[in-house]
Scaffold this motif. Sequence first.
Motif, PDB file in Angstrom:
ATOM      1  N   GLY A   1       0.826  -1.209   0.000  1.00  0.00           N
ATOM      2  CA  GLY A   1       0.000   0.000   0.000  1.00  0.00           C
ATOM      3  C   GLY A   1       0.861   1.260   0.000  1.00  0.00           C
ATOM      4  O   GLY A   1       2.066   1.220   0.233  1.00  0.00           O
ATOM      5  N   ASN A   2       0.235   2.391  -0.288  1.00  0.00           N
ATOM      6  CA  ASN A   2       0.968   3.661  -0.294  1.00  0.00           C
ATOM      7  C   ASN A   2       1.496   3.992   1.089  1.00  0.00           C
ATOM      8  O   ASN A   2       0.849   3.731   2.095  1.00  0.00           O
ATOM      9  CB  ASN A   2       0.043   4.803  -0.732  1.00  0.00           C
ATOM     10  CG  ASN A   2      -0.332   4.665  -2.182  1.00  0.00           C
ATOM     11  OD1 ASN A   2       0.332   3.958  -2.940  1.00  0.00           O
ATOM     12  ND2 ASN A   2      -1.402   5.326  -2.569  1.00  0.00           N
ATOM     13  N   ARG A   3       2.646   4.593   1.095  1.00  0.00           N
ATOM     14  CA  ARG A   3       3.193   5.030   2.376  1.00  0.00           C
ATOM     15  C   ARG A   3       2.649   6.425   2.667  1.00  0.00           C
ATOM     16  O   ARG A   3       2.545   7.259   1.775  1.00  0.00           O
ATOM     17  CB  ARG A   3       4.716   5.046   2.316  1.00  0.00           C
ATOM     18  CG  ARG A   3       5.254   3.694   1.831  1.00  0.00           C
ATOM     19  CD  ARG A   3       6.694   3.487   2.154  1.00  0.00           C
ATOM     20  NE  ARG A   3       7.545   4.443   1.478  1.00  0.00           N
ATOM     21  CZ  ARG A   3       8.836   4.616   1.778  1.00  0.00           C
ATOM     22  NH1 ARG A   3       9.372   3.909   2.751  1.00  0.00           N
ATOM     23  NH2 ARG A   3       9.570   5.497   1.130  1.00  0.00           N
ATOM     24  N   LEU A   4       2.302   6.618   3.909  1.00  0.00           N
ATOM     25  CA  LEU A   4       1.725   7.904   4.293  1.00  0.00           C
ATOM     26  C   LEU A   4       2.659   8.626   5.252  1.00  0.00           C
ATOM     27  O   LEU A   4       3.233   8.015   6.152  1.00  0.00           O
ATOM     28  CB  LEU A   4       0.377   7.713   4.989  1.00  0.00           C
ATOM     29  CG  LEU A   4      -0.741   7.014   4.220  1.00  0.00           C
ATOM     30  CD1 LEU A   4      -2.048   7.161   4.988  1.00  0.00           C
ATOM     31  CD2 LEU A   4      -0.884   7.580   2.821  1.00  0.00           C
ATOM     32  N   GLN A   5       2.774   9.933   5.032  1.00  0.00           N
ATOM     33  CA  GLN A   5       3.456  10.744   6.026  1.00  0.00           C
ATOM     34  C   GLN A   5       2.409  11.602   6.708  1.00  0.00           C
ATOM     35  O   GLN A   5       1.652  12.324   6.059  1.00  0.00           O
ATOM     36  CB  GLN A   5       4.513  11.636   5.375  1.00  0.00           C
ATOM     37  CG  GLN A   5       5.284  12.409   6.430  1.00  0.00           C
ATOM     38  CD  GLN A   5       6.401  13.225   5.831  1.00  0.00           C
ATOM     39  OE1 GLN A   5       6.252  13.786   4.759  1.00  0.00           O
ATOM     40  NE2 GLN A   5       7.520  13.290   6.542  1.00  0.00           N
ATOM     41  N   LEU A   6       2.368  11.474   8.016  1.00  0.00           N
ATOM     42  CA  LEU A   6       1.401  12.254   8.770  1.00  0.00           C
ATOM     43  C   LEU A   6       2.037  13.572   9.224  1.00  0.00           C
ATOM     44  O   LEU A   6       3.251  13.728   9.231  1.00  0.00           O
ATOM     45  CB  LEU A   6       0.919  11.465   9.992  1.00  0.00           C
ATOM     46  CG  LEU A   6       0.227  10.131   9.696  1.00  0.00           C
ATOM     47  CD1 LEU A   6      -0.330   9.536  10.981  1.00  0.00           C
ATOM     48  CD2 LEU A   6      -0.897  10.304   8.680  1.00  0.00           C
TER      49      LEU A   6
ATOM     50  N   GLY B   1       4.993   4.870  -4.288  1.00  0.00           N
ATOM     51  CA  GLY B   1       6.056   4.040  -4.850  1.00  0.00           C
ATOM     52  C   GLY B   1       6.948   4.836  -5.780  1.00  0.00           C
ATOM     53  O   GLY B   1       8.037   4.406  -6.147  1.00  0.00           O
ATOM     54  N   ASN B   2       6.468   6.023  -6.161  1.00  0.00           N
ATOM     55  CA  ASN B   2       7.253   6.864  -7.060  1.00  0.00           C
ATOM     56  C   ASN B   2       7.734   8.127  -6.369  1.00  0.00           C
ATOM     57  O   ASN B   2       7.860   9.177  -6.993  1.00  0.00           O
ATOM     58  CB  ASN B   2       6.422   7.236  -8.298  1.00  0.00           C
ATOM     59  CG  ASN B   2       5.933   6.005  -9.012  1.00  0.00           C
ATOM     60  OD1 ASN B   2       6.700   5.075  -9.235  1.00  0.00           O
ATOM     61  ND2 ASN B   2       4.654   5.983  -9.338  1.00  0.00           N
TER      62      ASN B   2
END
Lengths: 364, 648
Positions: free
Chosen positions: B236-241, B479-480
Amino acid sequence: MFERRLYYHIDWALLLAILALCALGVVMIYSTSADPIRGNSRLHVTQLYAIVLGVGLMVFMLALDYRTFADKSHWIYVGLLAILLYVLFFGQAQMGARRWISFGGFNLQPSEFAKVGVALVLAKFFGENRGSPGWSDLAIGGALTALPLALIAKEPDLGTAVTLLPVLLAVAYLAGMRMRVLGVLALSLVLAAPIVWKFALKDYQKSRISTFLDPSQDARGAGYQQIQARITVGSGGVQGKGFMQGTQGQLRFLPVAHNDFIFSVLAEEQGFAGVLVALGLYLFVILRALEAARLAKDRLGSYLVLGVLASFTFQVVYNITMSAGLAPVKGLTLPLMSYGGSSMVATLAAFGLVLNVRMRRFTN
Amino acid sequence: MAQHEERRRIGIRLSVAQYLITVLFSILAVSFWVLQVVQHAKFEEMAENNHQRTLPLRAPRGVVFDRNGRVLVENRPSYSISIVREPTKSLDRTVRLLAAVLGVDEAQIRETVDRHRREPSYRPITVVQDATLAQVAAVTARRLDSELPDVVVEDVPTRQYPADAVAAHLFGYVGEVNDAQVAGDTGLKSGDIVGQSGVEKVYNRLLMGKDGAKRVIVNSLGREIRVLDEEHPDEGNRLQLTVDSDVQRAIEDAFNASGFNGAAVILDPGNGEVLGFMSRPAYDPNAFATGIDRATWGALNTDELRPLQNRAIQGLYSPGSTFKMAVAMAALEENVITPDYQVRCAGSASFFGRSFKCWKRGGHGTVDLRQAIEQSCNVYFYTIGNMTGIHKIHKWATLLGLGEESGIDLPNEIQGLVPSPEWKQRRFKEKWYAGETISVAIGQGGVSLTPVSMAVYAATLANGGTRITPHLLKAVDDGNGWEAVPTPAPHSTVPLDPEKLQAIRDGLWGVVNGRGTGGRARVAGHDVSGKTGTAQVISNQGRLAARTNRDLRDNGWFVFFAPRDRPEIAGVVLLEHGMHGPNAASVARHIIDTYFAKKEGRPLPPAPTRAELRLDMSDPLGPKPTPRQDDPDPAPSATPSGQNTVTN
């Protein structure tokens, strides 16, 4: 004894067809038993030895005039009974059956040779009679067949035992038994079936037959093999999946693939094309052997050929039908192709007699 | 002659045999043709089903980072043990044997299997999640023995959250998708793990990866022979909070030291980025990650403290004195008063024939707006509230974000309430009494607000009128590379008159740095400005009369921003039953101190001890009623309209 000119009368075409079937068998055995994980199996090599041994015996069966064998048939018969008795008491027990005599490295299954012995003794017996056999002849012939049949059935090896019946029927048929008698015989068999069902068959045999009628009732048990056989054959298609590419045989969905179900594997890997080739070869062998019966110099020769051919044909037709999941699963091998030394040697020896009869059609 | 006759007979009978055999072989050939050519497709499919198995490869959910790139939520490998019924000969036997091998209750496995009975038989039914290594070893050994060919061990990435339930309500939790969710979203299928709460739920689409699959060849014993093809799972997409894990840690530490439940929301007032977010009591999201057991789930749901409730966005509380800035803003902006407007406080004042008390018995004397805020003089706000009127108070409270949804990117936020005559008419079909305005002026009388809206309120005062939208998502990496998420637009921007706003800020500065009630939030050199509030859970009379085990002690508030003139942090701390607003200021201090320490590169302050918080645990109505004369900023002892603010 082996006159040079006889050499020219050997039926090379029949011999070639037989050897072709043997070769096909070896190839299929290799395909089903080669296991990349556990290392190569030696089954196909054993089978090759059996073929060499069988051809040797075949040459021996050719060397002597078949009449010589017929003259000695009562001794052969008595010897056969003795061996079968021996097996029954001292034989090698495997999976609940005593069928084998162990000779150091290999096991001999005398019941396979019983077919040839019975063919010889029946040919001799009916050959000596002139005119159509009467009830008494039939009774004697029946008794001659029943004795080894009972011994083999006792082992127990019902499959092989049953293959003796076609021998009697075929020889009696050719000896001129009236069709009416034949009809009565067939009728009594039908009437006997329920009695046999009730008293003679063991539970596993009953379940095999009832599952045959409805394989899905026991899809994981006895019906499993039958369903898998159909899947194996059906999935082969026209071209087949290719040598050693059959998933059903290779992944052991089909039990004893190298043995009872070798034709299924052939159908899977070589497809309908391969099936036609194998069927053609078998048909050729049988018709060519029938030709030998027709050409035989005397009744004895004709009866002998047909007697030998009867059990062979019965086994071939039954096994191939079973391979397609169209007959109850029974421990009957496919002669010339299935893995099994005794069967191979006995079958080749039997065809030695067939060649013998044809070869000596001009001799006196 | 007889010889000839006999030859003829033999010839005929042989011919019959020839024909018979030829016919038999023809029948055989036709049979094979039917099986191999006519019915080929059917048998080919059956053969494939026989030996091919498709095993799902679970995609890991996206990793969640804090604003500095520190990992907050990640995945750890775990094993689940599943039954694939397809090759099963006796499901009963498998269940019995598996239960014995795993040391698990047989009935439980049976129930799980029953629940999934209708699904296709090739789909694995997970009976044990997060299996121990001993269980995996036991099953694997039985598989090799072909005792359990229909049991598979799946490699499943499992969510791992920080220990000690840190920011549990912010992250939320994951769980198996339910039937309604599957029906509502075509991208989901039974057995999927989806976010059921918090960020996990809101950003489920981003976080959820795409499961892969592995097609393998198995033999008749179910043993894997080789891999046919493999479709790798997409993570899944990585999230930055926007969350700062140090600020978050500070919140947790300070609450731990205080021992109170409650909520805290810390924002960047400039753009609404949430730096820290907490609700207590919390739950352990890790317990959900591996399929929560029934006992734990039941306990969470029946707990009277309702740990599953996200108090920061779902708890409604009376704001008490912290509401006073909204009243002041309304009075100033509507030109009802000027900052220099003075009111004399004699300890109580009379409106519409009723007396309303100030918390300081002797009164504050004459105070202006700055002093009134600093000392939280109730009489001053009764007076200007009465002058301003409920409509204008409601209007300005709303503009400051009170009684509104904040729009934070978390699920199921609820809306607070700032009463108005329209609302009362709608709700109770009654007209508004002018006396009710007096109560509203000090944040009682039905005003009930969520902590997050209080944080927005603090931020709006800090940034000069922009009602920012609090948000948690800063950037996404599909991912990019990281791509920043645009800041959500503010709800409204009202240019507050800087001079008027400054008066309020000065008052708030005084609360912390002057003679006010928030002195414990002082951080040297950083001009912390804030307001304490002590709000009743129930009226004093009601509380004295109540025969209940429920905690009815007052709630403590502290709303703040810092520094006063260029605010870069704003927020709210609510201590449920914290008894006194200043206790909340103590908690807030550690948070603010940590924020500035980090910014300046100082070593972060260590977690405070309870003693360091200097909590005031005196309860005016407790077992030993020792009412303190100058309890800073207590709840007013009367709610004149008679409406008690029982809000949680």
